[in-house]
Write a protein that holds these residues in place. Structure first.
Motif, PDB file in Angstrom:
ATOM      1  N   ARG A  72       0.781  -1.182  -0.022  1.00 54.19           N
ATOM      2  CA  ARG A  72       0.089  -0.151   0.148  1.00 54.19           C
ATOM      3  C   ARG A  72       0.808   1.247  -0.128  1.00 54.19           C
ATOM      4  O   ARG A  72       0.638   2.235  -0.740  1.00 54.19           O
ATOM      5  CB  ARG A  72      -0.914  -0.017   1.270  1.00 54.19           C
ATOM      6  CG  ARG A  72      -2.027   1.042   1.317  1.00 54.19           C
ATOM      7  CD  ARG A  72      -2.951   1.328   2.379  1.00 54.19           C
ATOM      8  NE  ARG A  72      -3.677  -0.033   2.432  1.00 54.19           N
ATOM      9  CZ  ARG A  72      -5.068  -0.222   1.961  1.00 54.19           C
ATOM     10  NH1 ARG A  72      -5.323   0.964   1.076  1.00 54.19           N
ATOM     11  NH2 ARG A  72      -5.671  -0.987   2.029  1.00 54.19           N
ATOM     12  N   CYS A  96     -14.100   2.601  -9.720  1.00 54.22           N
ATOM     13  CA  CYS A  96     -13.933   2.014  -8.323  1.00 54.22           C
ATOM     14  C   CYS A  96     -14.912   1.963  -7.399  1.00 54.22           C
ATOM     15  O   CYS A  96     -15.330   1.210  -6.673  1.00 54.22           O
ATOM     16  CB  CYS A  96     -12.684   2.129  -7.916  1.00 54.22           C
ATOM     17  SG  CYS A  96     -11.159   1.404  -8.080  1.00 54.22           S
ATOM     18  N   PHE A 100     -17.263  -0.678  -5.835  1.00 55.84           N
ATOM     19  CA  PHE A 100     -17.344  -0.865  -4.316  1.00 55.84           C
ATOM     20  C   PHE A 100     -18.812  -0.528  -3.776  1.00 55.84           C
ATOM     21  O   PHE A 100     -19.198  -1.495  -2.842  1.00 55.84           O
ATOM     22  CB  PHE A 100     -16.348  -0.072  -3.798  1.00 55.84           C
ATOM     23  CG  PHE A 100     -14.991  -0.293  -3.822  1.00 55.84           C
ATOM     24  CD1 PHE A 100     -14.543  -1.462  -4.646  1.00 55.84           C
ATOM     25  CD2 PHE A 100     -13.876   0.558  -3.510  1.00 55.84           C
ATOM     26  CE1 PHE A 100     -13.149  -1.588  -5.022  1.00 55.84           C
ATOM     27  CE2 PHE A 100     -12.620   0.473  -3.850  1.00 55.84           C
ATOM     28  CZ  PHE A 100     -12.395  -0.552  -4.461  1.00 55.84           C
ATOM     29  N   TYR A 105     -19.013  -2.617  -0.408  1.00 56.89           N
ATOM     30  CA  TYR A 105     -17.303  -2.704  -0.072  1.00 56.89           C
ATOM     31  C   TYR A 105     -17.123  -1.319   0.450  1.00 56.89           C
ATOM     32  O   TYR A 105     -16.784  -0.390  -0.363  1.00 56.89           O
ATOM     33  CB  TYR A 105     -16.515  -3.095  -1.298  1.00 56.89           C
ATOM     34  CG  TYR A 105     -15.323  -3.472  -0.820  1.00 56.89           C
ATOM     35  CD1 TYR A 105     -15.025  -4.509  -0.069  1.00 56.89           C
ATOM     36  CD2 TYR A 105     -14.036  -2.698  -1.393  1.00 56.89           C
ATOM     37  CE1 TYR A 105     -13.577  -4.840   0.117  1.00 56.89           C
ATOM     38  CE2 TYR A 105     -12.881  -3.060  -0.990  1.00 56.89           C
ATOM     39  CZ  TYR A 105     -12.567  -3.976  -0.198  1.00 56.89           C
ATOM     40  OH  TYR A 105     -11.335  -4.276   0.135  1.00 56.89           O
ATOM     41  N   ARG A 107     -15.625   1.607   1.993  1.00 56.25           N
ATOM     42  CA  ARG A 107     -14.059   2.080   2.222  1.00 56.25           C
ATOM     43  C   ARG A 107     -14.231   3.442   2.968  1.00 56.25           C
ATOM     44  O   ARG A 107     -14.858   4.417   2.357  1.00 56.25           O
ATOM     45  CB  ARG A 107     -13.428   2.522   0.817  1.00 56.25           C
ATOM     46  CG  ARG A 107     -13.363   1.209  -0.093  1.00 56.25           C
ATOM     47  CD  ARG A 107     -12.835  -0.095   0.409  1.00 56.25           C
ATOM     48  NE  ARG A 107     -11.662  -0.125   1.311  1.00 56.25           N
ATOM     49  CZ  ARG A 107     -11.451  -0.719   2.176  1.00 56.25           C
ATOM     50  NH1 ARG A 107     -12.542  -1.852   2.542  1.00 56.25           N
ATOM     51  NH2 ARG A 107     -10.385  -0.719   2.682  1.00 56.25           N
ATOM     52  N   ASP A 114      -5.138   4.304  -2.172  1.00 56.67           N
ATOM     53  CA  ASP A 114      -5.915   3.586  -1.498  1.00 56.67           C
ATOM     54  C   ASP A 114      -6.838   2.729  -2.027  1.00 56.67           C
ATOM     55  O   ASP A 114      -6.941   1.373  -2.258  1.00 56.67           O
ATOM     56  CB  ASP A 114      -6.503   4.313  -0.271  1.00 56.67           C
ATOM     57  CG  ASP A 114      -5.441   4.437   0.790  1.00 56.67           C
ATOM     58  OD1 ASP A 114      -4.591   3.744   0.988  1.00 56.67           O
ATOM     59  OD2 ASP A 114      -5.507   5.716   0.971  1.00 56.67           O
ATOM     60  N   TYR A 117      -5.050   0.239  -4.275  1.00 52.85           N
ATOM     61  CA  TYR A 117      -4.642  -0.784  -3.545  1.00 52.85           C
ATOM     62  C   TYR A 117      -5.759  -1.808  -3.350  1.00 52.85           C
ATOM     63  O   TYR A 117      -5.549  -3.032  -3.351  1.00 52.85           O
ATOM     64  CB  TYR A 117      -3.951  -0.398  -2.224  1.00 52.85           C
ATOM     65  CG  TYR A 117      -3.271  -1.716  -1.563  1.00 52.85           C
ATOM     66  CD1 TYR A 117      -2.238  -2.253  -1.847  1.00 52.85           C
ATOM     67  CD2 TYR A 117      -4.187  -2.012  -0.264  1.00 52.85           C
ATOM     68  CE1 TYR A 117      -1.853  -3.533  -1.064  1.00 52.85           C
ATOM     69  CE2 TYR A 117      -3.635  -3.064   0.287  1.00 52.85           C
ATOM     70  CZ  TYR A 117      -2.497  -3.868  -0.157  1.00 52.85           C
ATOM     71  OH  TYR A 117      -2.192  -4.786   0.725  1.00 52.85           O
ATOM     72  N   ASP A 118      -6.909  -1.192  -3.076  1.00 50.08           N
ATOM     73  CA  ASP A 118      -8.137  -1.699  -2.582  1.00 50.08           C
ATOM     74  C   ASP A 118      -8.620  -2.952  -3.809  1.00 50.08           C
ATOM     75  O   ASP A 118      -9.116  -3.837  -3.572  1.00 50.08           O
ATOM     76  CB  ASP A 118      -9.262  -1.066  -1.866  1.00 50.08           C
ATOM     77  CG  ASP A 118      -8.817  -0.632  -0.581  1.00 50.08           C
ATOM     78  OD1 ASP A 118      -7.838  -1.164   0.092  1.00 50.08           O
ATOM     79  OD2 ASP A 118      -9.297   0.475  -0.060  1.00 50.08           O
ATOM     80  N   ASN A 121      -6.368  -5.576  -4.492  1.00 53.20           N
ATOM     81  CA  ASN A 121      -6.971  -6.862  -3.330  1.00 53.20           C
ATOM     82  C   ASN A 121      -8.325  -7.482  -3.713  1.00 53.20           C
ATOM     83  O   ASN A 121      -8.303  -8.702  -3.810  1.00 53.20           O
ATOM     84  CB  ASN A 121      -6.893  -6.147  -1.847  1.00 53.20           C
ATOM     85  CG  ASN A 121      -5.705  -5.875  -1.491  1.00 53.20           C
ATOM     86  OD1 ASN A 121      -4.635  -6.491  -2.043  1.00 53.20           O
ATOM     87  ND2 ASN A 121      -5.589  -5.186  -0.177  1.00 53.20           N
ATOM     88  N   LEU A 122      -9.265  -6.638  -4.428  1.00 52.98           N
ATOM     89  CA  LEU A 122     -10.258  -7.351  -4.794  1.00 52.98           C
ATOM     90  C   LEU A 122     -10.127  -8.234  -5.813  1.00 52.98           C
ATOM     91  O   LEU A 122     -10.519  -9.541  -5.527  1.00 52.98           O
ATOM     92  CB  LEU A 122     -11.528  -6.407  -5.010  1.00 52.98           C
ATOM     93  CG  LEU A 122     -12.646  -5.856  -3.892  1.00 52.98           C
ATOM     94  CD1 LEU A 122     -13.365  -4.658  -4.380  1.00 52.98           C
ATOM     95  CD2 LEU A 122     -13.330  -6.979  -3.318  1.00 52.98           C
TER      96      LEU A 122
END
Length: 167
Positions: A72, A96, A100, A105, A107, A114, A117-118, A121-122
């Motif tokens: 991150r 995004c 999300f 999701y 955030r 961020d 990065y998220d 990860n997803l």
């Protein structure tokens, strides 16, 4: 991109020949992995230089070295090297946030590094959560690709390295 054979092959040969969105994401993310390694090297040199020059205590030195290792944080370093007022940055953020929201999701951080990065990860760790939103996923991946191209064409690794050598 054309000045780096790895990136040139990635964006001129491999990604254009891939039809699956998730595979395109994985390939495009390789450019980010490349820049994370470059930025990590740069940050290590900055920390060593600051420590040698007496600008850092031993404890601060160890703390800063430890902070470099997180993916991150490395993505944040990449985003320090580009201007964020660009359509590809805004489009990625919007796509995004739409994805999300569709999967609930939540955030707390909506800063682009961020979200970047998220999103990664997803796709890498929780793809099952987004499989039913294929259209939104594909749109976000397309925005991701365009953002990665923007990063590759605008990140200033060479000048960052030159600045460090002058320290």
């Amino acid at each position: 991109i054309s000045n780096n054979n790895f990136l040139k092959d990635l964006f001129c040969i491999y990604i254009p020949n891939e039809e699956a969105a998730i595979a395109r994401f994985i390939l495009a993310y390789q450019a980010i992995e490349y820049y994370m390694a470059e930025m990590c090297d740069i940050k290590i040199q900055e920390i060593i230089s600051d420590y040698k020059d007496g600008k850092l205590s031993k404890n601060d030195y160890f703390e800063r070295v430890k902070d470099i290792g997180g993916e991150r944080q490395q993505i944040h370093y990449i985003f320090e090297g580009i201007k964020r007022e660009h359509p590809s940055v805004n489009n990625f953020k919007d796509d995004c946030l739409s994805l999300f929201a569709a999967i609930n999701y939540d955030r707390k951080k909506v800063d682009v590094p961020d979200l970047f990065y998220d999103f990664r990860n997803l796709l890498v760790h929780d793809y099952r959560k987004i499989m039913s939103n294929k259209e939104l996923v594909c749109q976000a991946i397309q925005s991701f690709e365009l953002l990665v191209v923007y990063i590759c064409n605008n990140i200033d690794i060479l000048n960052t390295r030159l600045r460090i050598k002058q320290m």
